[in-house]
Structure formats: C-alpha cells, structure tokens
Scaffold this active site. Structure first.
Site, PDB file in Angstrom:
ATOM      1  N   HIS A  97       0.649  -1.177   0.000  1.00  0.00           N
ATOM      2  CA  HIS A  97       0.004   0.181  -0.104  1.00  0.00           C
ATOM      3  C   HIS A  97       1.027   1.140   0.055  1.00  0.00           C
ATOM      4  O   HIS A  97       2.046   1.285   0.070  1.00  0.00           O
ATOM      5  CB  HIS A  97      -0.856   0.072   1.206  1.00  0.00           C
ATOM      6  CG  HIS A  97      -0.113  -0.059   2.564  1.00  0.00           C
ATOM      7  ND1 HIS A  97       0.295  -0.949   3.019  1.00  0.00           N
ATOM      8  CD2 HIS A  97       0.277   0.931   3.026  1.00  0.00           C
ATOM      9  CE1 HIS A  97       1.126  -0.531   4.270  1.00  0.00           C
ATOM     10  NE2 HIS A  97       0.877   0.755   4.436  1.00  0.00           N
ATOM     11  N   ASN A 123      -3.352  -4.720   0.454  1.00  0.00           N
ATOM     12  CA  ASN A 123      -4.330  -4.002   1.567  1.00  0.00           C
ATOM     13  C   ASN A 123      -3.969  -2.517   1.530  1.00  0.00           C
ATOM     14  O   ASN A 123      -3.036  -2.056   1.529  1.00  0.00           O
ATOM     15  CB  ASN A 123      -3.593  -4.641   2.891  1.00  0.00           C
ATOM     16  CG  ASN A 123      -4.039  -5.971   3.129  1.00  0.00           C
ATOM     17  OD1 ASN A 123      -5.197  -6.334   2.886  1.00  0.00           O
ATOM     18  ND2 ASN A 123      -2.984  -6.941   3.476  1.00  0.00           N
ATOM     19  N   SER A 149      -7.768 -12.247   0.485  1.00  0.00           N
ATOM     20  CA  SER A 149      -7.427 -12.914   1.921  1.00  0.00           C
ATOM     21  C   SER A 149      -6.985 -14.057   1.756  1.00  0.00           C
ATOM     22  O   SER A 149      -7.078 -14.951   0.562  1.00  0.00           O
ATOM     23  CB  SER A 149      -8.657 -12.914   2.706  1.00  0.00           C
ATOM     24  OG  SER A 149      -8.378 -13.299   4.227  1.00  0.00           O
ATOM     25  N   GLY A 150      -6.188 -14.723   2.558  1.00  0.00           N
ATOM     26  CA  GLY A 150      -5.802 -16.191   2.673  1.00  0.00           C
ATOM     27  C   GLY A 150      -4.171 -16.242   2.573  1.00  0.00           C
ATOM     28  O   GLY A 150      -3.667 -17.036   2.595  1.00  0.00           O
ATOM     29  N   GLY A 151      -3.526 -15.159   2.248  1.00  0.00           N
ATOM     30  CA  GLY A 151      -2.022 -15.229   2.258  1.00  0.00           C
ATOM     31  C   GLY A 151      -1.723 -15.702   0.956  1.00  0.00           C
ATOM     32  O   GLY A 151      -2.290 -15.862   0.009  1.00  0.00           O
ATOM     33  N   LYS A 204     -11.925  -6.106   4.186  1.00  0.00           N
ATOM     34  CA  LYS A 204     -10.863  -6.815   4.478  1.00  0.00           C
ATOM     35  C   LYS A 204      -9.824  -6.333   5.615  1.00  0.00           C
ATOM     36  O   LYS A 204      -9.291  -7.138   6.308  1.00  0.00           O
ATOM     37  CB  LYS A 204      -9.865  -6.817   3.169  1.00  0.00           C
ATOM     38  CG  LYS A 204      -8.463  -7.251   3.150  1.00  0.00           C
ATOM     39  CD  LYS A 204      -8.362  -8.689   3.355  1.00  0.00           C
ATOM     40  CE  LYS A 204      -7.162  -9.580   3.326  1.00  0.00           C
ATOM     41  NZ  LYS A 204      -6.180  -8.996   3.803  1.00  0.00           N
ATOM     42  N   GLU A 211      -8.636 -11.064  12.643  1.00  0.00           N
ATOM     43  CA  GLU A 211      -7.536 -11.968  12.378  1.00  0.00           C
ATOM     44  C   GLU A 211      -6.598 -11.716  13.282  1.00  0.00           C
ATOM     45  O   GLU A 211      -6.143 -12.739  14.288  1.00  0.00           O
ATOM     46  CB  GLU A 211      -6.891 -12.135  11.175  1.00  0.00           C
ATOM     47  CG  GLU A 211      -5.651 -12.583  10.851  1.00  0.00           C
ATOM     48  CD  GLU A 211      -4.968 -12.316   9.745  1.00  0.00           C
ATOM     49  OE1 GLU A 211      -3.759 -11.879   9.694  1.00  0.00           O
ATOM     50  OE2 GLU A 211      -5.505 -12.086   8.683  1.00  0.00           O
ATOM     51  N   ARG A 320       1.256  -6.902  20.001  1.00  0.00           N
ATOM     52  CA  ARG A 320       2.189  -6.817  18.808  1.00  0.00           C
ATOM     53  C   ARG A 320       3.085  -5.567  19.138  1.00  0.00           C
ATOM     54  O   ARG A 320       4.272  -5.883  18.815  1.00  0.00           O
ATOM     55  CB  ARG A 320       1.520  -6.619  17.593  1.00  0.00           C
ATOM     56  CG  ARG A 320       1.017  -7.934  16.975  1.00  0.00           C
ATOM     57  CD  ARG A 320       0.345  -7.473  15.597  1.00  0.00           C
ATOM     58  NE  ARG A 320      -0.199  -8.856  14.980  1.00  0.00           N
ATOM     59  CZ  ARG A 320      -0.291  -9.188  13.983  1.00  0.00           C
ATOM     60  NH1 ARG A 320       0.113  -8.245  12.895  1.00  0.00           N
ATOM     61  NH2 ARG A 320      -0.766 -10.327  13.363  1.00  0.00           N
ATOM     62  N   HIS A 495     -19.620  18.899  32.240  1.00  0.00           N
ATOM     63  CA  HIS A 495     -19.833  18.118  31.171  1.00  0.00           C
ATOM     64  C   HIS A 495     -21.282  17.511  31.278  1.00  0.00           C
ATOM     65  O   HIS A 495     -21.794  16.887  30.473  1.00  0.00           O
ATOM     66  CB  HIS A 495     -18.753  17.012  31.020  1.00  0.00           C
ATOM     67  CG  HIS A 495     -17.496  17.428  30.636  1.00  0.00           C
ATOM     68  ND1 HIS A 495     -17.303  17.499  29.207  1.00  0.00           N
ATOM     69  CD2 HIS A 495     -16.117  17.452  31.356  1.00  0.00           C
ATOM     70  CE1 HIS A 495     -15.921  17.946  29.224  1.00  0.00           C
ATOM     71  NE2 HIS A 495     -15.330  17.931  30.172  1.00  0.00           N
TER      72      HIS A 495
END
Length: 522
Positions: A97, A123, A149-151, A204, A211, A320, A495
């Site tokens: 991308h 992507n 998708s799916g690699g 996606k 995922e 991650r 507020h």
C-alpha cells in the site's frame, strides 16, 4: 512460453502488476483456470522467476503466462479492437500500500482507455482507495478496491475476495472473480460485491483486525497450556486437532495450521515432536509496527474514530507493539524486576479433571474468538451506515467460509442464518439485535473467566483473553461504575450528567449539572 517483453504478444486477457508472492500466486492461479496472463514487474529477476515457476508447475500451461518489465508493452499486449466496442482491459495490482500504488496509477492513466478496469488487490486504507477511484474516474477508468485474503498460499490456490465497485463493474468482473475464488465444499465461490467505494478494502481491513485478535487469543492460550499447565507441544497439537475436527471451533483455519505447525520438525514434514520449531522462534511480532502492513493499525484507529467497542482487537494490536522490540522489552523487565509466569495449580490435576479443564478451555477460546467476530462485525456495520455502503453481514460471512485466515466453519454455520434475517447495514449492535447470538456468547462466560483466572494467578500474558472477558462483563453490566466518572467530569469540566433512571436513548449529553465548587466544604 514467450520471451520477456515480447512485442508479438497480443492476446493477454488479464494483466497482473507485481510478481511477488501474492502477485505470483495469482498469476499461476489465473492461468491454471485458463486465463492468458501478462505479469509485470520492474525487476526482471522477479518476472523470470515467475515464468520459470509457471514452466515447472504441472497444473499451469506455460504458454498462458507472458512476462513484462515494461508496463506499456504489457498494456499493448491486450487484444486490439478489430471492430465494434473494445473489451475493457483488466489489470490486477498486487503491491504494498501507499506511494507505490499512486505511482502505478499515474503511469496507468497515461496508458489505459475509458472503460478499462484496475483492481487494487493489496491491503489499502479505504479513503486512499476512494481518492484513487475519483482520480481514475476522471478518465473513465474503473478503480476497484478489492481485499484478497488467505495469504500467498490462497493467492495460488483460491482466495476469499471482497471487491468494492459499481454494480456495472461487478457484473463484468463477476465471471472472472468467481472462477478464481476459493469455493465452499458445496461449490459456492467466496467472492461477492461488498458495496461501492472503499467498502471492499474496508471489509478486508476489519477481517485482518479480527484475524489479529484470533492470533492473539490462540498464542495466549497455547502459552498457558504449555507453560502454566505443563502440556507438551505434542499434546497441544493433539488438542488443537481435536478442536479443529469437532465442536464449536471445527474448521477454524488458525487452529488447523496451529496443530500442524506445532508438529513441524527441522527435518521437514509434519510429525509428532516434543520440541518443535515454535520454541526456536523469537517472541517478537513486527508486522504493522514495521509499517509493512497497515490493517491492524487502521482497524484500531477505526475502533476509536467510529466509537465502537472492540477491546480484543485493540488488545491484540497492543501485544504486537510490546512484543516488537525484544531488546527494549528485556531492559524494561530488568527495571521492573517482577515475577515471571509460573506453573498453575491445575497442572497437577489427574487425567479426568484435566480432560474436563481442556473442555472448559475449548469453550473459553471459542467464546473469545466468537467475541472478536462480534466486535469486528459491529465496526463494519457502523462504517457501512456512516458511509452509506449498505454492506450485508451475511455477505461477509459467505466470503469468509473458505480461502481466508478467519475461516471458522462451525461459527460461520451458526452466524449465517442469523444474519440472513437482516438487510444491509443492520443491525447496529449484534448482541442487542440478535438474542440467539447473545445467548451463545453468554454460555462461554464462565469458561472464559476460568481461563483468564489461571492467567491472572500465574502472571501469564493474556491481554486478548482478558479483553474478551472484560468485554462480556461490561456489556452485561446493568449498573456500571462510570457514574463516579460522570461526577468528576461534571466537577472539573461542566460536562453534565443524566439522572438515575432518566437516561435518554443514544449518546446525547446529559441535561443536569452541579456547581460542586460552591458547596460548603468543597
């Protein structure tokens, strides 16, 4: 097979830009299904390697694959119109991308004709897709944002695809895409038009967010099973295989590759092994953090900006980030000097009780994975309403039944008939609108609590499992603790708040305010 950049080629049916693992896989897949392919890459070595693979692949007719290092020559290799209306050229981009796609877009706009179709199969951030659609549209060129998708393995053997385009463009592309797509055991192609604009790339993107949550849930569970409960990799592999074969996680892709990966041996092949390759892999995930892949980051951004609760997806992204710099993490651990994960008391259970615990853990994992689906689909619904895309959740489930990373057969069979009752962009909140789904999710609560309790008691790292439990606890709570937060917000920021039992539907600001600073003794 034709030479690279052969000027005599004039029968290309599909052009593919990018000859890496994904583009190469699609080149072989499309040619295997009878399409004449022109594959372009500026690196001659990449093109030659792909042409050699086509020659060596017994399922591919090498004469259907033509290589190019000149984009112009590939465009000119499409058939010329002898008479009447010229058929649209179809080009598929398989690229990272960002700026590189803009560069190709500018090159293509000078080479293509009105009516030609460019499919961005990478992507991409959905707003970038819509910007390019508008730019291409000025020349009458159709720009399709399509999730693939799916690699790389699915790119070769049949991916799940989510195109976002006009209905007219979909009608033209449908026969091609259905020929290339993954198929269910009943033969249904896992590709459907998602909606207009950037909707295909959006779906996606959230698919990848779901995922990431599933990956985190499974790695956290595997660690608890191995380190806290004392199961060998061999035993965990057998357990995952049993989940994959039967029960609520039947046909779950990640569970399936998980049990196979745990059996992988250094000598090659899949076999039972006490010490597998997993123990030799460093515990750092750099994808997204190294900016090679943006979908996890974008999904987390959407959670915040769309104001949709999806804590398991967000927690998976945070794991991650923390994992990505191992040396920095080691320095932090030295400074904190806290206890490391320990064995759980359940590790010493007899076989009967341990088997019962494994059943509980299966239910917990199922609940967390189902919860990630709910959270991701809620994001898609909100975005569909905001952008007026009219996305059908049933369509999402249909294209996710094969060829994608979040394939989960039993869950799809449960969700699909529930979603087919609703029109596009409905419902707003799945657990509110579908009682059967809420009831199914609730059945996993005790099991999720048990698994996360083990993590808490043993200092095991389990952010996605914890987020899933906290999610179900929070959405179930009739009286949250946030009334005190409202008090303090009103105290320092005026507020306002709602009075107990008088809240109005929606997210409107409350009507009441207290001047706390004027009260005696305050």
């Amino acid at each position: 097979m034709a030479d690279i950049d052969n000027d005599k080629v004039n029968d290309v049916e599909i052009g593919i830009v990018g000859s890496g693992s994904m583009g190469g896989g699609m080149t072989l897949l499309f040619s295997q299904n009878g399409s004449k392919i022109g594959c372009y890459d500026y690196e001659k070595e990449a093109v030659q390697k792909l042409m050699d693979e086509a020659k060596e692949d017994e399922n591919v007719n090498e004469k259907l694959v033509h290589g190019f290092t000149s984009l112009e020559k590939m465009i000119n290799a499409f058939p010329k119109a002898d008479s009447g209306e010229k058929k649209p050229r179809i080009l598929v981009l398989s690229m990272p991308h960002g700026k590189a796609v803009d560069g190709i877009l500018d090159d293509l706009l000078s080479l293509l004709d009105k009516g030609d179709i460019v499919i961005d199969g990478g992507n991409e951030w959905w707003q970038e897709t819509e910007r390019r659609q508008a730019k291409a549209g000025e020349k009458g060129i159709e720009w399709v944002g399509m999730g693939v998708s799916g690699g790389y393995q699915s790119a070769r053997h049949g991916p799940s695809m989510s195109p976002g385009c006009t209905e007219e463009t979909w009608k033209y592309l449908q026969p091609y895409l259905e020929k290339w797509a993954a198929r269910t055991p009943e033969g249904e192609p896992c590709v459907m038009r998602i909606g207009p604009g950037g909707s295909g790339h959006y779906v996606k993107m959230i698919h990848n967010g779901i995922e990431h949550a599933h990956l985190s849930i499974l790695c956290e569970t595997r660690a608890i099973l191995h380190h806290q409960l004392g199961l060998s990799n061999d035993e965990i592999s057998d357990l995952f295989e049993s989940w994959w074969k039967d029960g609520p996680l039947r046909g779950n892709f990640l569970v399936g590759i998980g049990f196979k990966g745990l059996r992988f041996s250094e000598g090659g092949g899949i076999e039972h092994a006490q010490d597998g390759i997993v123990e030799k892999i460093e515990d750092k995930v750099t994808q997204d953090v190294d900016k090679s892949e943006g979908t996890g980051t974008w999904s987390t951004k959407e959670i915040a900006e769309r104001h949709v609760a999806a804590p398991a997806i967000a927690a998976a992204h945070q794991l991650r980030i923390i994992s990505s710099d191992k040396l920095e993490r080691l320095d932090v651990a030295d400074n904190l000097n806290l206890a490391q994960p320990s064995e759980a008391k359940e590790a010493k259970l007899d076989k009967a009780n341990k088997d019962k615990l494994m059943q509980t853990i299966q239910t917990a994992v199922y609940g967390a994975i189902l919860g990630a689906f709910v959270q991701g689909l809620d994001i898609i619904t909100r975005a569909s309403q905001d952008q007026k895309w009219n996305i059908s959740l049933a369509t999402c489930i249909k294209i996710w039944r094969q060829g994608c990373i979040i394939q989960s057969d039993a869950i799809a069979e449960f969700l699909l008939p529930l979603f087919e009752k609703f029109g596009p962009s409905e419902p707003v909140n799945l657990l509110k609108s579908i009682p059967e789904l809420a009831s199914e999710f609730a059945k996993t609560y005790d099991a999720q609590k048990k698994l996360y309790t083990i993590a808490i008691e043993t200092d095991a790292v389990a952010p996605a499992l914890g987020a899933s439990l906290e999610y179900i606890k929070t959405v179930n709570c009739r009286d949250l603790n946030t009334n005190f937060q409202e008090l303090e917000l009103d105290y320092f920021g005026h507020h306002n708040y709602d009075l107990k039992g008088k809240a109005e539907k929606g997210h409107e600001k409350g009507k009441y305010h207290t001047e706390f600073a004027k009260m005696p003794g305050v």
